[in-house]
Write an enzyme that holds these catalytic residues in place. Structure first.
Site, short mmCIF file in Angstrom:
data_model
loop_
_atom_site.label_atom_id
_atom_site.label_comp_id
_atom_site.label_asym_id
_atom_site.label_seq_id
_atom_site.Cartn_x
_atom_site.Cartn_y
_atom_site.Cartn_z
N LYS A 82 0.84 -1.20 0.00
CA LYS A 82 0.00 0.00 0.00
C LYS A 82 0.88 1.26 0.00
O LYS A 82 0.60 2.23 -0.70
CB LYS A 82 -0.92 0.00 1.22
N GLN A 105 -4.37 -2.04 10.18
CA GLN A 105 -4.24 -3.31 9.46
C GLN A 105 -4.79 -4.47 10.29
O GLN A 105 -4.45 -4.62 11.46
CB GLN A 105 -2.77 -3.56 9.10
N ASP A 141 -11.18 2.10 4.98
CA ASP A 141 -11.71 0.74 4.81
C ASP A 141 -13.24 0.71 4.77
O ASP A 141 -13.83 -0.33 4.48
CB ASP A 141 -11.24 -0.17 5.96
#
Ligand SMILES: NC(=O)c1ccc[n+]([C@@H]2O[C@H](COP(=O)([O-])OP(=O)(O)OC[C@H]3O[C@@H](n4cnc5c(N)ncnc54)[C@H](OP(=O)(O)O)[C@@H]3O)[C@@H](O)[C@H]2O)c1
Length: 287
Positions: free
Chosen positions: A53, A97, A120
């Site tokens: 990422k 994460q 997210d």
């Protein structure tokens, strides 16, 4: 006849092609987009995701501030990292994460994320927006699957879609998304899970099957009808080995199918950056 493959990379390229001029415009206006990441512990796969990422962020002009907390970090450490990114004007979007070590309440950490920076789309406020059909960041893998189906001209509206799995990151939000009243959704969605022992009766009649269980090889050729569209979302890692939910023999029965590697993964990353660019555009407009 073997199924037509639906790789995710061309879908992701199309998304990034749309994002690039928008990122350039932001940067030229003095607003460099920032995507922050919080990693807790030393899980190899998670560290790999973060590196990927960050690399992509840098390639497309984002800043990518990062906090890496040790395996024995406390909930308070994670919350402090999240709050510092909430308060940081250079950060437009952030994620914690998953998975986190067992002493960390992952959903408690997500709850601390500023919903406007929730890349997210998993904050309850954004899940709620999805449920009531209001705009907001949509969880990346479901959004990527909708984009993938549209890219490969798979009609979804009015069709029988069966999702195997009701998990929070994939099955449940995908069901909300594909049942929304929009041309690329508007489907008759059924969600099956361990509470439905005869789930194959449902997948066998589906025009589109999405495997979202995280059980390697759970979807076998006898579970799908000939010519069905099959999307493999669920995966499990054994070390670095990726084990998909969809057995490779399904390729002989399906009409269209995502490849075992390089299916929904690239579209998930693309949607992450789409959410991040939208967050940056919202913040830039408020200045
Ligand atoms: N490719 C990507 O970028 C990406 C991104 C996100 C997630 N994923 C993958 O997607 C999968 C789902 O993730 P998630 O977080 O949404 O879900 P999750 O919390 O792992 O839940 C899995 C779901 O599958 C169902 N299930 C498991 N075994 C089953 C069985 N034998 N028969 C019927 N149903 C079964 C479970 O049913 P119950 O609810 O009854 O337990 C549950 O609803 C995972 O493999 C994850 O790694 C991939």
């Amino acid at each position: 006849m073997a199924a037509e493959l639906m790789p995710g990379a061309p879908v992701a390229e199309a998304v990034f092609a749309d994002l690039e001029p928008r990122i350039t415009k932001l940067i030229e206006s003095g607003h460099r987009p920032g995507l922050a990441t919080v990693l807790v512990g030393d899980d190899d796969a998670s560290a790999g995701y973060i590196r990927m990422k960050q690399k992509r962020a840098e390639e497309i002009g984002f800043s990518s501030p990062h906090v890496h907390l040790p395996n024995d970090a406390t909930q308070a450490d994670v919350v402090a990292a999240v709050r510092s990114f909430n308060d940081d004007p250079a950060v437009d979007a952030m994620l914690v994460q998953h998975p986190t070590p067992p002493q960390i309440d992952y959903w408690g950490a997500v709850l601390e994320v500023d919903p406007d920076k929730d890349v997210d789309g998993l904050h309850p406020l954004n899940m709620g927006r999805l449920a009531i059909g209001e705009p907001g960041p949509v969880p990346c893998t479901p959004a990527g699957i909708e984009a993938l189906l549209a890219f490969y001209d798979v009609p979804v509206a009015g069709r029988d879609v069966v999702i195997l799995g009701r998990g929070t990151t994939l099955g449940r939000p995908l069901a909300l998304l594909l049942s929304q009243k929009r041309p690329s959704a508007n489907a008759a969605v059924t969600v099956v899970h361990t509470g439905v022992p005869d789930w194959a009766d449902h997948t066998r009649r589906a025009e589109i099957v999405v495997a979202a269980a995280g059980v390697p090889g759970i979807l076998q050729p006898e579970h799908i009808r000939p010519g069905a569209v099959v999307v493999g979302g669920g995966v499990r890692y054994e070390g670095r080995r990726l084990l998909p939910d969809v057995d490779e023999a399904c390729e002989a029965v399906a009409g269209k199918i995502t490849p075992r590697v390089g299916g929904v993964g690239p579209t998930t990353i693309a949607m992450l950056f789409r959410n991040a660019v939208e967050a940056a555009e919202r913040r830039a407009a408020r200045r």
